[in-house]
Structures are given as C-alpha cells and as structure tokens.
Design a protein around this motif. Structure first.
Motif, PDB file in Angstrom:
ATOM      1  N   CYS A 191       0.827  -1.215   0.000  1.00  0.00           N
ATOM      2  CA  CYS A 191       0.000   0.000   0.000  1.00  0.00           C
ATOM      3  C   CYS A 191       0.855   1.257   0.000  1.00  0.00           C
ATOM      4  O   CYS A 191       0.532   2.249  -0.662  1.00  0.00           O
ATOM      5  CB  CYS A 191      -0.932  -0.001   1.210  1.00  0.00           C
ATOM      6  N   GLY A 192       1.982   1.202   0.742  1.00  0.00           N
ATOM      7  CA  GLY A 192       2.854   2.366   0.794  1.00  0.00           C
ATOM      8  C   GLY A 192       3.438   2.727  -0.556  1.00  0.00           C
ATOM      9  O   GLY A 192       3.543   3.910  -0.906  1.00  0.00           O
ATOM     10  N   LEU A 193       3.811   1.717  -1.338  1.00  0.00           N
ATOM     11  CA  LEU A 193       4.368   1.976  -2.668  1.00  0.00           C
ATOM     12  C   LEU A 193       3.365   2.688  -3.564  1.00  0.00           C
ATOM     13  O   LEU A 193       3.728   3.546  -4.374  1.00  0.00           O
ATOM     14  CB  LEU A 193       4.796   0.650  -3.324  1.00  0.00           C
ATOM     15  N   VAL A 194       2.078   2.348  -3.418  1.00  0.00           N
ATOM     16  CA  VAL A 194       1.033   2.976  -4.230  1.00  0.00           C
ATOM     17  C   VAL A 194       0.689   4.357  -3.685  1.00  0.00           C
ATOM     18  O   VAL A 194       0.579   5.338  -4.440  1.00  0.00           O
ATOM     19  CB  VAL A 194      -0.224   2.086  -4.281  1.00  0.00           C
ATOM     20  N   ILE A 195       0.517   4.466  -2.366  1.00  0.00           N
ATOM     21  CA  ILE A 195       0.130   5.738  -1.752  1.00  0.00           C
ATOM     22  C   ILE A 195       1.180   6.813  -1.986  1.00  0.00           C
ATOM     23  O   ILE A 195       0.862   7.973  -2.268  1.00  0.00           O
ATOM     24  CB  ILE A 195      -0.117   5.548  -0.246  1.00  0.00           C
ATOM     25  N   PHE A 196       2.451   6.421  -1.896  1.00  0.00           N
ATOM     26  CA  PHE A 196       3.534   7.389  -2.091  1.00  0.00           C
ATOM     27  C   PHE A 196       3.828   7.640  -3.567  1.00  0.00           C
ATOM     28  O   PHE A 196       4.792   8.326  -3.907  1.00  0.00           O
ATOM     29  CB  PHE A 196       4.811   6.906  -1.406  1.00  0.00           C
ATOM     30  N   ASN A 197       3.009   7.084  -4.457  1.00  0.00           N
ATOM     31  CA  ASN A 197       3.177   7.271  -5.903  1.00  0.00           C
ATOM     32  C   ASN A 197       4.538   6.793  -6.401  1.00  0.00           C
ATOM     33  O   ASN A 197       5.079   7.328  -7.370  1.00  0.00           O
ATOM     34  CB  ASN A 197       2.966   8.737  -6.289  1.00  0.00           C
ATOM     35  N   TYR A 198       5.070   5.772  -5.735  1.00  0.00           N
ATOM     36  CA  TYR A 198       6.331   5.187  -6.183  1.00  0.00           C
ATOM     37  C   TYR A 198       6.081   4.149  -7.268  1.00  0.00           C
ATOM     38  O   TYR A 198       6.913   3.929  -8.130  1.00  0.00           O
ATOM     39  CB  TYR A 198       7.057   4.558  -5.001  1.00  0.00           C
ATOM     40  N   HIS A 199       4.913   3.510  -7.187  1.00  0.00           N
ATOM     41  CA  HIS A 199       4.501   2.534  -8.187  1.00  0.00           C
ATOM     42  C   HIS A 199       3.013   2.677  -8.457  1.00  0.00           C
ATOM     43  O   HIS A 199       2.256   3.106  -7.584  1.00  0.00           O
ATOM     44  CB  HIS A 199       4.760   1.098  -7.714  1.00  0.00           C
ATOM     45  N   PHE A 200       2.608   2.300  -9.662  1.00  0.00           N
ATOM     46  CA  PHE A 200       1.193   2.150  -9.944  1.00  0.00           C
ATOM     47  C   PHE A 200       0.694   0.856  -9.288  1.00  0.00           C
ATOM     48  O   PHE A 200       1.470  -0.061  -9.024  1.00  0.00           O
ATOM     49  CB  PHE A 200       0.940   2.073 -11.455  1.00  0.00           C
ATOM     50  N   LEU A 201      -0.616   0.781  -9.087  1.00  0.00           N
ATOM     51  CA  LEU A 201      -1.205  -0.441  -8.533  1.00  0.00           C
ATOM     52  C   LEU A 201      -0.906  -1.640  -9.412  1.00  0.00           C
ATOM     53  O   LEU A 201      -0.588  -2.728  -8.912  1.00  0.00           O
ATOM     54  CB  LEU A 201      -2.723  -0.257  -8.373  1.00  0.00           C
ATOM     55  N   SER A 202      -1.005  -1.473 -10.723  1.00  0.00           N
ATOM     56  CA  SER A 202      -0.740  -2.602 -11.634  1.00  0.00           C
ATOM     57  C   SER A 202       0.707  -3.072 -11.548  1.00  0.00           C
ATOM     58  O   SER A 202       0.990  -4.276 -11.711  1.00  0.00           O
ATOM     59  CB  SER A 202      -1.079  -2.215 -13.077  1.00  0.00           C
ATOM     60  N   ASP A 203       1.644  -2.172 -11.285  1.00  0.00           N
ATOM     61  CA  ASP A 203       3.046  -2.559 -11.100  1.00  0.00           C
ATOM     62  C   ASP A 203       3.186  -3.515  -9.920  1.00  0.00           C
ATOM     63  O   ASP A 203       3.891  -4.531  -9.996  1.00  0.00           O
ATOM     64  CB  ASP A 203       3.923  -1.335 -10.835  1.00  0.00           C
ATOM     65  N   CYS A 204       2.510  -3.171  -8.819  1.00  0.00           N
ATOM     66  CA  CYS A 204       2.607  -3.969  -7.595  1.00  0.00           C
ATOM     67  C   CYS A 204       1.919  -5.315  -7.748  1.00  0.00           C
ATOM     68  O   CYS A 204       2.421  -6.337  -7.267  1.00  0.00           O
ATOM     69  CB  CYS A 204       2.007  -3.191  -6.424  1.00  0.00           C
ATOM     70  N   LEU A 205       0.773  -5.329  -8.422  1.00  0.00           N
ATOM     71  CA  LEU A 205       0.075  -6.593  -8.654  1.00  0.00           C
ATOM     72  C   LEU A 205       0.900  -7.520  -9.551  1.00  0.00           C
ATOM     73  O   LEU A 205       1.005  -8.725  -9.295  1.00  0.00           O
ATOM     74  CB  LEU A 205      -1.293  -6.324  -9.285  1.00  0.00           C
TER      75      LEU A 205
END
Length: 234
Positions: A191-205
């Motif tokens: 969640c932190g990677l997405v919230i901090f705009n470091y990654h898109f949600l699709s990147d993390c999935l």
C-alpha cells in the motif's frame, strides 16, 4: 518434534498456486486500464500532493525512504534467512541447511536479473513523472516505452513486490507461524508503494504475481531435488 518440509505437491496446491498467479496478472491488466491513473490522481488530491509526492519525499521522509529503498528488499531476504534458521530442526543436517540457504540465494539472484530484464522490456515510467506533458508524449496511454534505457522508466513490474511475495511464499512454506506477520508487513509496504506514488497499482500486482510464480517454481524444484538426489530426506 517438528516435521520436515513436505516434498509432495498435490494437484490442488498446483491449481491454487496457478489460479492466484493468473488472477493477479488479470487484476494487473484491469488496474492498468481502469485504476492506475484514477488512483494516482486521487492520492494527489486527497492526501496533499506536497506531502505524498515521490519526487519531493526522497531523503526527507524516513517512512518513504524505508518503503522504497533497496534496504527493504534486504530486510525481506533476511526474513527468508531467519525462517531457515527458525526451521533448522526441520532439516536432517547442517550441510542440508547450507545447501538450502545457497539455493535461496541463487533463486533470489535469478529473480533479480529477470525483474531487471522485464523492467527494461516494458520501460514504464514511474507515477511521479508519467503524466508530465513532455513525458506523456514519449509513452503510450499507459506509460510504456518498450526497451527504454531512460532513468525513471523502470516501474513495471515492482521489484519490491516481486521480492516480498517471493519471500512471503517461502516463509509460508517453511514456518506457517510467521506468515501472518509477513503478510501484514507485505500489505503495508504494498500500500505504501502505491500511496507514495512510487509505483502504480498494476506494477505492484504484477510484481506480486511474478514473485509468487518464482517462489512456486523454486519450491517445486527443491522438492524434486530432494526426492531424486536426497532419497533419505523424509
């Protein structure tokens, strides 16, 4: 006394593993088309852009630095090694423990280089620059520039989620008592990677799918090795 790691893989386990991986890939594609840009814009509007902008947070926020730095990957690698030590009674000898540790290192190196190859192939820009006018002219509507060597075009898939999910898979296999703790930490970092705009949600999935896929392959190869080359291991 603890039992050894199971060396049998049922059809049900294989089906569940493949279903989870394929489902995550499907969710990644859906997120890429429908959710990535919306989430990015929502977080910027709702969570104060100046406090949650990746370009401004680097070096000024310890939580951001921990979540996005390579050190977080080292921490999760450490979890794997810790799990190996915790389950040392599950192996029949110190030699096997050393062999297993080396096996993990080889697979972690392999997934690292494979992840780098995928990042180069897809060449997706990171969220903090993806919607800038000049950058948007260089990419397609989803932020991809195939085979890009430009700095900042290495967002897909998320390397952090790849390593974390790989470690999560093995921790669940080695010591189920730790899996709930690891899942909690994994979700916080995800969640932190997405919230901090470091990654898109699709990147993390996509990174999570890659890590679980790699973890499953390494587990079943380990089972095969133990069954065929260590017949005394039960």
């Amino acid at each position: 006394m603890n039992k050894p790691i199971s060396l049998t893989v049922s059809c049900r386990q294989l089906t569940v593993w493949l279903t989870v991986v394929i489902s995550l890939i499907g969710l990644s594609l859906v997120a890429m088309v429908y959710w990535d840009k919306s989430l990015y814009l929502w977080f910027n509007r709702s969570l104060h852009h100046d406090k949650f902008n990746a370009a401004e947070l680097k070096g000024s926020n310890w939580l951001y630095d921990f979540i996005t730095a390579e050190s977080s990957l080292v921490v999760f690698v450490g979890f794997i090694l810790l799990a190996v030590v915790v389950i040392r009674r599950l192996v029949v000898s110190k030699k096997l423990l050393i062999m297993f540790s080396c096996y993990q290192v080889v697979w972690l190196l392999g997934i690292n280089y494979f992840k780098i190859l995928l990042k180069y192939f897809f060449g997706r820009c990171v969220p903090s620059i993806c919607f800038l006018p000049d950058v948007a002219l260089l990419t397609n509507q989803y932020g991809f520039v195939w085979f890009s060597k430009v700095s900042g075009f290495a967002s897909f898939p998320s390397g952090h989620c790849t390593f974390m999910s790989f470690c999560l898979f093995w921790v669940a296999v080695l010591n189920s008592k730790l899996k709930f703790f690891i899942v909690t930490v994994f979700l916080l970092l995800f969640c932190g990677l997405v919230i901090f705009n470091y990654h898109f949600l699709s990147d993390c999935l996509a990174g999570t799918a890659l890590g679980l896929f790699w973890g499953g392959l390494s587990y079943w190869l380990w089972c095969y090795i133990m069954q065929h080359f260590k017949p005394g291991y039960q």
